[in-house]
Design a protein around this motif. Structure first.
Motif, PDB file in Angstrom:
ATOM      1  N   LEU A 116       0.829  -1.196   0.000  1.00 38.94           N
ATOM      2  CA  LEU A 116       0.000   0.000   0.000  1.00 38.94           C
ATOM      3  C   LEU A 116       0.869   1.254   0.000  1.00 38.94           C
ATOM      4  N   MET A 117       1.982   1.231   0.728  1.00 37.30           N
ATOM      5  CA  MET A 117       2.900   2.368   0.722  1.00 37.30           C
ATOM      6  C   MET A 117       3.436   2.618  -0.689  1.00 37.30           C
ATOM      7  N   GLU A 118       3.824   1.547  -1.387  1.00 34.86           N
ATOM      8  CA  GLU A 118       4.314   1.707  -2.757  1.00 34.86           C
ATOM      9  C   GLU A 118       3.216   2.217  -3.681  1.00 34.86           C
ATOM     10  N   ARG A 119       2.026   1.684  -3.512  1.00 39.63           N
ATOM     11  CA  ARG A 119       0.898   2.154  -4.327  1.00 39.63           C
ATOM     12  C   ARG A 119       0.681   3.655  -4.123  1.00 39.63           C
ATOM     13  N   MET A 120       0.792   4.101  -2.879  1.00 43.84           N
ATOM     14  CA  MET A 120       0.582   5.516  -2.604  1.00 43.84           C
ATOM     15  C   MET A 120       1.727   6.377  -3.126  1.00 43.84           C
ATOM     16  N   CYS A 121       2.920   5.801  -3.236  1.00 46.52           N
ATOM     17  CA  CYS A 121       4.015   6.541  -3.861  1.00 46.52           C
ATOM     18  C   CYS A 121       3.712   6.766  -5.345  1.00 46.52           C
ATOM     19  N   ALA A 122       3.144   5.757  -5.990  1.00 40.94           N
ATOM     20  CA  ALA A 122       2.748   5.914  -7.389  1.00 40.94           C
ATOM     21  C   ALA A 122       1.650   6.962  -7.526  1.00 40.94           C
ATOM     22  N   GLU A 123       0.678   6.929  -6.624  1.00 45.29           N
ATOM     23  CA  GLU A 123      -0.386   7.928  -6.656  1.00 45.29           C
ATOM     24  C   GLU A 123       0.168   9.320  -6.363  1.00 45.29           C
TER      25      GLU A 123
END
Length: 221
Positions: A116-123
């Motif tokens: 989820l942290m990586e996903r939010m970095c993409a966002e």
């Protein structure tokens, strides 16, 4: 097009009122810990919405229990309270997913804190959000920032900070942590103190931090 549209409402005279949260997912309780029956995509939607409205809504707090943390909450009432107070409790451990099936309240999928942290970095790249990493092992936040910038070009990591051991009992250091975060002005704050310290710290500080969302990432860094 981003994950969500800007979410405001207008009254009868056309003036814009304060934004409202998107609906939170249904929950079930495992021991003393609530678990949200949520997918990775909807967790990201909720976090993006909170970040878009930073300063207009209280920070969205996100934690991710696994079986070990559920057991810890049985023994530690202060930790259980912090978990129960979180806005979003994602199913980090695969055993949580299995337990939901046995209880007949199936979770869509496992949502780990690191993913989820990586996903939010993409966002964050898409929306221009600023990210701050707090804690981790010595040097971990700096190295994570370096690798994530390489993986997500354009990612704005506005700061990292590793507090000294015992900081939770040092009033001056606690004040310094808050000041460092305020000066960096992040939208998303990722906290890696390990459980139960990170969840308790988030609960105790959520009311004064000027961020859109605070996420417990544990070993994610």
């Amino acid at each position: 097009m981003g994950l969500i549209e800007e979410m405001t409402t207008e009254d009868a005279e056309g003036s814009v009122s304060a934004p409202a949260r998107l609906p939170l997912p249904p929950r079930f309780v495992l021991g003393k810990v609530p678990i949200d029956r949520i997918s990775m995509d909807y967790a990201a939607v909720l976090m993006v919405e909170a970040l878009l409205h930073r300063g207009e809504l209280p920070p969205l707090t996100v934690v991710g229990p696994n079986a070990h943390l559920v057991t810890m909450a049985e023994r530690n009432s202060r930790f259980a309270e912090a978990m129960q107070d979180a806005d979003l409790v994602v199913p980090d451990g695969i055993s949580i997913v299995f337990a939901s099936r046995l209880l007949g309240v199936t979770i869509p999928e496992r949502v780990t804190g690191g993913e989820l942290m990586e996903r939010m970095c993409a966002e964050a790249v898409h929306y221009g959000f600023r990210v701050f990493f707090l804690g981790g092992l010595p040097g971990a936040a700096v190295m994570a920032a370096h690798h994530l910038r390489e993986r997500y070009p354009g990612l704005q990591i506005c700061g990292t900070y590793y507090p000294p051991r015992g900081f939770e009992n040092d009033a001056a250091e606690l004040t310094r942590i808050g000041r460092v975060i305020d000066e960096a002005a992040p939208d998303l704050l990722c906290v890696a103190f390990g459980a139960p310290k990170q969840e308790i710290w988030i609960q105790e500080n959520r009311g004064r931090l000027k961020v859109g969302a605070i996420m417990a990432v544990g070993a994610g860094l």
